[in-house]
Design a protein around this motif. Sequence first.
Motif, short mmCIF file in Angstrom:
data_model
loop_
_atom_site.label_atom_id
_atom_site.label_comp_id
_atom_site.label_asym_id
_atom_site.label_seq_id
_atom_site.Cartn_x
_atom_site.Cartn_y
_atom_site.Cartn_z
N VAL A 42 1.05 -0.88 -0.10
CA VAL A 42 -0.21 0.30 -0.02
C VAL A 42 0.62 1.60 0.13
CG1 VAL A 42 -1.66 1.60 1.45
CG2 VAL A 42 -2.32 -1.38 0.96
N ALA A 43 2.53 1.15 1.04
CA ALA A 43 2.45 2.41 1.26
C ALA A 43 3.38 2.81 -0.62
CB ALA A 43 3.76 1.89 2.00
N LEU A 44 3.83 1.70 -1.42
CA LEU A 44 4.66 2.29 -1.84
C LEU A 44 3.72 2.19 -3.59
CD1 LEU A 44 7.63 -1.01 -1.91
CD2 LEU A 44 7.36 1.36 -1.79
N LEU A 45 2.48 1.25 -3.85
CA LEU A 45 1.45 1.50 -4.64
C LEU A 45 0.61 2.88 -4.27
CD1 LEU A 45 0.94 -2.14 -5.65
CD2 LEU A 45 2.21 -0.20 -6.24
N THR A 46 0.47 3.22 -3.16
CA THR A 46 -0.71 4.71 -2.88
C THR A 46 0.24 6.22 -4.02
OG1 THR A 46 -1.23 4.17 -1.46
CG2 THR A 46 -1.69 5.97 -1.68
N PRO A 47 -0.24 6.54 -4.75
CA PRO A 47 0.70 8.23 -5.04
C PRO A 47 1.10 9.13 -3.96
CG PRO A 47 -1.18 7.48 -6.12
CD PRO A 47 -1.09 6.84 -5.26
#
Length: 149
Positions: A29-34
């Motif tokens: 979630v942290a890496l894929l959320t802009p």
Amino acid sequence: MRPRRRRWLVWLLALCVVWTLGAIAWAAVALLTPAGDGPQEAVERKAGMHHDQHQAAGRYYIPTYAKVEDGTAVLRYEVGNSQDSSVEDFLRTYDITVEPQRTSRSEVTYSDRFGDVRRTFTVTYNPSPEPGGYDYARITVRARDADAG
């Protein structure tokens, strides 16, 4: 191994698996959320000067100062007197085509609208020892909602 130890071992392994899956889900979630706009980018957007708002230019200038003062977005840019960085290139990059008003010998003002925003660009030239030239120019952009007083 006794049944009691086996049961604790199973619970410990299950807890490790759940913790690992939770860590993987959090990382995904942290890496894929802009990432959201930072404070400077929010001011740029408010003033209609963010690079996403002028994609056709293919380039953009980074402000040296960006703050909201009394509801007005204020940005400052410094541009040189070169092919890559000049007042002319800045105006072309942000599609500023209005006629300027000379306010002093070394200062020119442009006023326009970008969507619902009224903007004023003040260009202050630092004179060069060479005739008719300038070393650099400071561009101050002040933008506020067009319907604001």
